[in-house]
Design a protein around this motif. Structure first.
Motif, PDB file in Angstrom:
ATOM      1  N   ILE A  78       3.905  -2.020   9.519  1.00 40.20           N
ATOM      2  CA  ILE A  78       3.429  -1.226  10.704  1.00 40.20           C
ATOM      3  C   ILE A  78       4.368  -1.347  11.874  1.00 40.20           C
ATOM      4  O   ILE A  78       4.366  -0.451  12.784  1.00 40.20           O
ATOM      5  N   CYS A 127       1.089  -1.051  -0.032  1.00 42.27           N
ATOM      6  CA  CYS A 127       0.065  -0.026  -0.088  1.00 42.27           C
ATOM      7  C   CYS A 127       1.134   1.117  -0.065  1.00 42.27           C
ATOM      8  O   CYS A 127       2.269   1.107   0.063  1.00 42.27           O
ATOM      9  N   ASP A 128       0.222   2.287  -0.009  1.00 36.85           N
ATOM     10  CA  ASP A 128       1.164   3.636  -0.120  1.00 36.85           C
ATOM     11  C   ASP A 128       1.990   3.898   1.058  1.00 36.85           C
ATOM     12  O   ASP A 128       2.987   4.472   1.021  1.00 36.85           O
ATOM     13  N   LYS A 129       1.287   3.456   2.202  1.00 41.05           N
ATOM     14  CA  LYS A 129       2.131   3.434   3.439  1.00 41.05           C
ATOM     15  C   LYS A 129       3.357   2.849   3.501  1.00 41.05           C
ATOM     16  O   LYS A 129       4.496   3.319   4.042  1.00 41.05           O
ATOM     17  N   ASP A 130       3.364   1.548   3.053  1.00 38.23           N
ATOM     18  CA  ASP A 130       4.447   0.592   2.780  1.00 38.23           C
ATOM     19  C   ASP A 130       5.482   1.323   1.769  1.00 38.23           C
ATOM     20  O   ASP A 130       6.501   1.129   2.164  1.00 38.23           O
ATOM     21  N   GLU A 159       5.943   4.299   1.275  1.00 32.64           N
ATOM     22  CA  GLU A 159       6.651   5.231   1.772  1.00 32.64           C
ATOM     23  C   GLU A 159       7.968   4.640   2.788  1.00 32.64           C
ATOM     24  O   GLU A 159       9.010   5.418   2.905  1.00 32.64           O
ATOM     25  N   VAL A 160       7.438   3.774   3.487  1.00 33.49           N
ATOM     26  CA  VAL A 160       8.593   3.216   4.510  1.00 33.49           C
ATOM     27  C   VAL A 160       9.816   2.734   3.564  1.00 33.49           C
ATOM     28  O   VAL A 160      10.847   3.031   3.774  1.00 33.49           O
ATOM     29  N   ASP A 198      -5.305   2.504   7.996  1.00 33.54           N
ATOM     30  CA  ASP A 198      -4.373   3.144   7.258  1.00 33.54           C
ATOM     31  C   ASP A 198      -3.061   2.694   7.039  1.00 33.54           C
ATOM     32  O   ASP A 198      -2.139   3.708   6.879  1.00 33.54           O
ATOM     33  N   LYS A 199      -2.787   1.459   7.431  1.00 35.34           N
ATOM     34  CA  LYS A 199      -1.391   1.083   7.382  1.00 35.34           C
ATOM     35  C   LYS A 199      -1.450  -0.231   6.748  1.00 35.34           C
ATOM     36  O   LYS A 199      -2.596  -1.049   6.585  1.00 35.34           O
ATOM     37  N   GLY A 226      -2.021  -4.614   9.670  1.00 33.35           N
ATOM     38  CA  GLY A 226      -2.646  -3.224   9.166  1.00 33.35           C
ATOM     39  C   GLY A 226      -3.884  -3.561   8.153  1.00 33.35           C
ATOM     40  O   GLY A 226      -3.694  -4.539   7.481  1.00 33.35           O
ATOM     41  N   ASP A 250      -2.823  -4.215   4.568  1.00 39.97           N
ATOM     42  CA  ASP A 250      -1.761  -5.100   4.244  1.00 39.97           C
ATOM     43  C   ASP A 250      -2.135  -5.783   2.976  1.00 39.97           C
ATOM     44  O   ASP A 250      -3.188  -6.334   2.774  1.00 39.97           O
ATOM     45  N   ASP A 304       6.258   2.045  12.630  1.00 38.65           N
ATOM     46  CA  ASP A 304       5.444   3.152  13.395  1.00 38.65           C
ATOM     47  C   ASP A 304       5.491   3.096  14.766  1.00 38.65           C
ATOM     48  O   ASP A 304       5.318   2.238  15.549  1.00 38.65           O
TER      49      ASP A 304
END
Length: 351
Positions: A324, A225-228, A230-231, A319-320, A291, A294, A327
């Motif tokens: 995770i 996902c977008d959050k992953d 970013e990481v 939203d994760k 998440g 996920d 975070d």
């Protein structure tokens, strides 16, 4: 093509990026507060292998809580776990991280299985004299040793937290209707067959430079996902292994053995386990953290597992995705829930 499926599973499903330059061969960054107590040592196991470990947090003899953290696929005892020194001191937490067999400074175990993973944890706790009970936290691929501990040494466990846990599609109680359309099931099956019967070809494909290999960001975005993403983009040391690392003696074999132990046929069904913490003491419970977004392990599978075993305390992070553990707020919530029994309403699953 079987090899491409296996490569994609290695790279995407477990956040492993194959770097062409081999410049990013170091383990993930340890983001624990730099003022914390930290040392590395080894023990010798009963079968003669050496197991490397690292101690963090308050001194063991001063600790109120003793926690063993189990790293995932391609990682090591130097993994990140985002806890502030203030919280560590406040709660009196001693943390023990170790290199699982074949990772980091630990000797490989060609006979690796769910049973040996639990045995390593038991011997580690006994040799370091952690006492009659300790806590376990497992990350992603590092969760299958926790299931084995729940099966084999439940009386030694004060509490368990599984973070973004992997799912073995061979579990007998996992209904086919739930996974029949899940592409990961097929990838896992092909990956297991390739690892078992043509490991030399898989190793060649991962280390060759003739043909372009898949890039974890460009070719396998469907797994993050977008959050992953970013990481992956913002954590420089997230690229755990490069081609040069995989060429080193024993590295690929250890990854292969870990993969096969996790996705092979187990000698027990986790979904038939009984509650190992029937007294329901504070902190004495099993937690799953996942998440909601996920894409590596679909959230529907974790919801099924927690529904099948109603004594599990299930937490869902909105939203994760799969990563995770990067975070700091989630890490703090995991610890407070595991050790203190706190239930943050922000992480309650949608009904």
């Amino acid at each position: 093509m079987i090899i491409k499926k296996f490569t994609a599973l290695f790279q995407s499903c477990f956040g492993l990026s194959i770097s062409g330059s081999g410049a990013a061969d170091s383990p993930s960054l340890n983001l624990l507060d730099k003022s914390s107590s930290c040392s590395s040592s080894i023990i010798r196991l009963s079968d003669g292998r050496y197991l490397a470990y690292q101690e963090r947090g308050v001194p063991k003899n001063e600790a109120r809580y003793k926690v063993i953290i189990v790293h995932g696929f391609g990682s090591s005892k130097n993994m990140s776990f985002l806890l502030s020194q203030e919280m560590i001191n406040e709660l009196g937490i001693y943390m023990l991280l170790y290199d699982r067999a074949g990772y980091g400074e630990s000797n490989p175990n060609p006979k690796r299985s769910t049973k040996t993973e639990a045995s390593d944890i038991q011997e580690l706790s006994e040799q370091l004299q952690l006492g009659p009970k300790f806590y376990l936290i497992g990350i992603s691929f590092g969760v299958y040793p926790l299931w084995s501990c729940l099966r084999r040494i439940p009386k030694s466990l004060a509490g368990v937290a599984m973070v973004a846990p992997m799912i073995n599609y061979n579990w007998p109680s996992l209904p086919n209707e739930l996974v029949k359309d899940d592409c990961r099931k097929g990838m896992t099956m092909w990956g297991f067959l390739a690892a078992r019967y043509i490991p030399w070809l898989v190793h060649w494909w991962l280390t060759q430079k003739i043909f372009p290999s898949s890039n974890v960001l460009d070719r396998n975005r469907k797994f993050f996902c977008d959050k992953d993403l970013e990481v992956l983009k913002n954590t420089p040391t997230f690229k755990l292994l490069g081609r040069e690392s995989l060429k080193q003696e024993g590295v690929f074999d250890s990854l292969r053995n870990d993969f096969m132990a996790a996705f092979g046929k187990w000698d027990f069904d986790p979904l038939e386990l009984s509650d190992p913490f029937p007294r329901n003491e504070i902190g004495s419970s099993l937690h799953i953290w996942h998440g909601r977004l996920d894409k590596v392990v679909p959230v529907e599978l974790q919801r099924f597992v927690s529904g099948k075993l109603p004594w599990i305390r299930y937490h869902e992070v909105p939203d994760k995705g799969h990563l995770i553990i990067y975070d700091d707020a989630v890490c703090e919530a995991i610890i407070r829930s595991l050790l203190l029994g706190e239930d943050n309403p922000f992480y309650r699953p949608k009904t």
